[in-house]
Enzyme design. Sequence first.
Site, mmCIF file in Angstrom:
data_model
loop_
_atom_site.group_PDB
_atom_site.id
_atom_site.type_symbol
_atom_site.label_atom_id
_atom_site.label_comp_id
_atom_site.label_asym_id
_atom_site.label_seq_id
_atom_site.Cartn_x
_atom_site.Cartn_y
_atom_site.Cartn_z
ATOM 1 N N TYR A 109 -5.851 -96.258 27.227
ATOM 2 C CA TYR A 109 -4.621 -94.662 25.896
ATOM 3 C C TYR A 109 -4.385 -94.160 26.650
ATOM 4 C CZ TYR A 109 -4.680 -91.159 23.073
ATOM 5 O OH TYR A 109 -3.712 -90.139 22.008
ATOM 6 N N GLU A 199 2.242 -92.766 21.373
ATOM 7 C CA GLU A 199 1.206 -92.811 21.129
ATOM 8 C C GLU A 199 0.733 -94.896 21.623
ATOM 9 O OE1 GLU A 199 -3.189 -91.209 19.573
ATOM 10 O OE2 GLU A 199 -2.529 -92.525 17.940
#
Length: 388
Positions: A109, A199
């Site tokens: 992530y 993101e």
Amino acid sequence: MKLHEFQAKDIFKKSGIPIPNGQLVTAVDQATNVVQIINGPPWMIKAQVHAGGRGKGGGVKMAHSPDEVVASVEALLHKPLVTKQTGPDGVIVNQGLIEEGVEIDRELYLSMVVDRSTAMPTMIFSQAGGMEIEEVAAKSPELVLKEYIEPSVGWMPYQARNLIYALDPPPSPEAIKGLASVMANVYKIFMGLDCSLVEINPLVITKEMKVIAVDAKISIDENALFRQKELLELDDPREKDPLELMAEEYRLSYIRLDGNIGAMVNGAGLAMATMDVIKLAGAEPANFLDVGGGASEEMITKGFEIILKDKRVKAILINIFGGILRCDVLARGVLTAAKKISIQVPLIVRLEGTNVEEGREILKNSELEFLVARDLAEAAELVSKQVL
Ligand code: GDP
Ligand code: MN
């Protein structure tokens, strides 16, 4: 302003962040041709909607043959997709992305936001990729790493090392290089395009040690759009709530919420406080609406119209502290809107401030039926009583 995954990936590609090859489709019959030019099997078919959580909602499909690709596109396009973020009605999928499937070894992530407490751009990195980061942060906060960036200095290579060498087990030298390059580019994009969010979840290390952004999310700070004009064309109004679109057109700050008390307030602070007291009285606000200090009669009319158009609204609270916005302007705006759309729900009014007598007089002499509250607490009590 949110971008679609395929738009964010275009930006990634131009900035040097590796992405899977892919092609956008807007009609089912395009899929047969696209599958010829994109490597596979497997192929990934991904619904292009602004809501996240598509994977779990069935909006991301893997196909192992051209026929399966077409079938998956057919199953997604022009149909509603329900995810955790869409609400029960879902959102219509207007576009799909067909990509070459990636052989995943590790899912990581990576994101960048502005951290509120330090007011600094912050890189967030975790080895628990593919999951919702909020969930990871709640269950295993030690897996969520952060690097704060001093904007006058910029992103420093040691910061990349801080994050990457915390991975357990450590990745291969090739993957380390790939990760460091993606991080530096994410910072460049974030600053260069005035993003509020970049993101990548998951950021993938493949079986061949390549680092690839399998997903992409970018949001642009709307206050900076005046200097990001070339991004304006990436806006997709189909993804927005129609009432929010209407509010945008009239420069009203309006956000739709889940409750059933419509609220019309001037000033963001007062609007927040009003939402709080509505909740305190046991009810839930249907919206945040700040008509602003200098709202014109037309803006008031539109704001009230928007609240009335929201079918879930069971009672309306008008809470105005007249300063620059005068109470008589507010009253006339409400009356104009009420003439256009009949009001079927109880209306509670609390007015104070500039020209308050005139405002009350206008409302009193109208055919409008409403209850008057003396203060904020009473207003919340009254309006909550109508729905509880
Ligand atoms: P989201 O659920 O809306 O965040 O959509 P994602 O693009 O993140 O896709 C959901 C999940 O599908 C990812 O977390 C991956 O596990 C999986 N996925 C996406 N693309 C690929 C791919 O090319 N290959 C494989 N094996 N899995 C993928
Ligand atoms: Mn994702």
